[in-house]
Design a protein around this motif. Structure first.
Motif, PDB file in Angstrom:
ATOM      1  N   SER A 165      31.183  28.786 -19.390  1.00 21.48           N
ATOM      2  CA  SER A 165      31.944  29.981 -19.006  1.00 21.48           C
ATOM      3  C   SER A 165      33.047  29.629 -18.007  1.00 21.48           C
TER       4      SER A 165
ATOM      5  N   PRO B 106      36.791  28.584 -17.427  1.00 18.32           N
ATOM      6  CA  PRO B 106      38.037  28.540 -18.196  1.00 18.32           C
ATOM      7  C   PRO B 106      38.598  27.118 -18.344  1.00 18.32           C
TER       8      PRO B 106
ATOM      9  N   SER C 284      40.849  31.046 -23.043  1.00 14.39           N
ATOM     10  CA  SER C 284      40.675  31.925 -21.884  1.00 14.39           C
ATOM     11  C   SER C 284      41.987  32.481 -21.365  1.00 14.39           C
TER      12      SER C 284
ATOM     13  N   ALA D 252      34.439  36.148 -14.370  1.00 20.88           N
ATOM     14  CA  ALA D 252      33.410  36.039 -15.406  1.00 20.88           C
ATOM     15  C   ALA D 252      32.074  35.568 -14.821  1.00 20.88           C
TER      16      ALA D 252
ATOM     17  N   TYR E 287      35.211  32.843 -24.125  1.00 18.14           N
ATOM     18  CA  TYR E 287      36.272  33.812 -23.795  1.00 18.14           C
ATOM     19  C   TYR E 287      36.768  34.571 -25.023  1.00 18.14           C
TER      20      TYR E 287
ATOM     21  N   THR F 232      33.544  43.376 -19.680  1.00 19.07           N
ATOM     22  CA  THR F 232      33.111  41.980 -19.855  1.00 19.07           C
ATOM     23  C   THR F 232      31.605  41.849 -19.614  1.00 19.07           C
TER      24      THR F 232
ATOM     25  N   SER G 293      34.125  26.888 -24.082  1.00 19.47           N
ATOM     26  CA  SER G 293      34.783  27.918 -23.276  1.00 19.47           C
ATOM     27  C   SER G 293      35.732  28.774 -24.128  1.00 19.47           C
TER      28      SER G 293
ATOM     29  N   TYR H 278      42.275  36.264 -20.824  1.00 16.78           N
ATOM     30  CA  TYR H 278      41.383  36.713 -19.750  1.00 16.78           C
ATOM     31  C   TYR H 278      41.973  36.337 -18.406  1.00 16.78           C
ATOM     32  N   GLU H 279      42.487  35.100 -18.301  1.00 14.03           N
ATOM     33  CA  GLU H 279      43.013  34.640 -17.015  1.00 14.03           C
ATOM     34  C   GLU H 279      44.255  35.417 -16.598  1.00 14.03           C
TER      35      GLU H 279
END
Ligand SMILES: Nc1ncnc2c1ncn2[C@@H]1O[C@H](COP(=O)(O)OP(=O)(O)OP(=O)(O)O)[C@@H](O)[C@H]1O
Ligand SMILES: [Mg+2]
Length: 264
Positions: A38, A40, A89, A132, A59, A102, A86, A92-93
């Motif tokens: 998990s 990134p 991501s 996360a 992600y 989430t 992962s 999400y970032e």
């Protein structure tokens, strides 16, 4: 199913190394084990599969309800060990994740993994307790804190454990399993002193008896994308993670005993 998050406030303390090698130890003992990245940065996938940048993973699942656990689980050469990379991501970032959504996705994912009959899910996280990682901790059944055996690092550990204990307001099933000392250098007095300092700072049961020594073999193993135990000369490391696994299993209170078949 037990879900163990590997978490620390500081970076570079050995989380990913612990996650990979502990997952390998659980899998070798016959438990069906899923290792989830998990972070990134994608260290687990990068380490274990050379093509991890292209794999869909954690992600992708967070951002898209149509991505099921089954779609992102990748088998390894060891039949009892699978992994989830992962993944992608960047969305999400950039946008962050809205906490409720989430967390819901993490919980759905873990239910799916449990329905696929995994016994153990080990989740490597990015440093810190936000983003996360907070969602993972809100859904996990246990958390393990690796801590580098160096004098300045250990003082922040009690605060970290307090913060984790507060997570139990959101997630009452979260068991703070304790701290694992990593990169211990037995011939260096400062290293042993910091281990003693940590044992004095915390209740004794909060520090695992098993410690991870500093050994270049870990760096060689991660360069080759392998758990350290499968390396030539890896027998010692194999025994250390086996000892850590049994120590953890003695501590873990199964969250849902009906579903865990320890007789396997
Ligand atoms: N016991 C050890 N002995 C020697 N080197 C180690 C050991 N454990 C980890 N390392 C090395 O230290 C570096 C950091 O380890 P690792 O990536 O596991 O830490 P991390 O906590 O996951 O870092 P990050 O916070 O960046 O995700 C790596 O290069 C790793 O190979
Ligand atoms: Mg890492």
């Amino acid at each position: 199913m037990i879900t163990l998050a590997i978490t620390s406030q500081k970076g570079g303390v050995g989380k990913t190394t612990l996650a990979i090698n502990l997952a390998h130890a659980f899998a070798r003992s016959g438990r069906r084990t899923l290792l989830v990245d998990s972070d990134p940065q994608g260290s687990v996938g990068l380490s274990l599969t050379r093509q991890s940048r292209h794999l869909s993973g954690f992600y992708d699942m967070l951002g898209n309800p149509s991505v099921s656990a089954e779609k992102i689980i990748v088998p390894t050469r060891l039949p009892t060990l699978s992994l989830v990379a992962s993944g992608h991501s960047s969305a999400y970032e950039l946008g962050g994740g809205s906490m409720g959504v989430t967390l819901h996705r993490v919980r759905c994912f873990l239910s799916e993994v449990e329905a696929l009959n995994y016994d153990v899910c080990i989740i490597d996280t990015a440093a810190g307790l936000f983003g996360a990682t907070a969602d993972v901790l809100s859904a996990a059944t246990g958390v393990i804190v690796p801590q580098q055996a160096e004098p300045l690092g250990v003082r922040s550990v009690p605060k970290m454990l307090e913060a984790l204990a507060r997570m139990r307001v959101v997630n009452p099933q979260l068991q703070v399993l304790g701290v694992v000392l990593t990169m211990v250098k037995k011939e260096l007095p400062e290293s042993l002193e910091s281990a003693d300092a940590l044992r004095n700072l915390l209740p004794p049961e909060m520090v695992m008896q098993t410690v991870i020594p500093r050994d270049d073999l870990f760096i060689k193993a991660s360069a080759r994308g392998l758990p350290v135990g499968v390396m030539e000369d890896g027998a010692g490391a194999l025994a250390i993670f086996e000892s850590l696994r049994t120590e953890l299993e003695r501590r873990i209170v199964p969250p849902n005993p009906q579903r865990i078949d320890y007789a396997k």
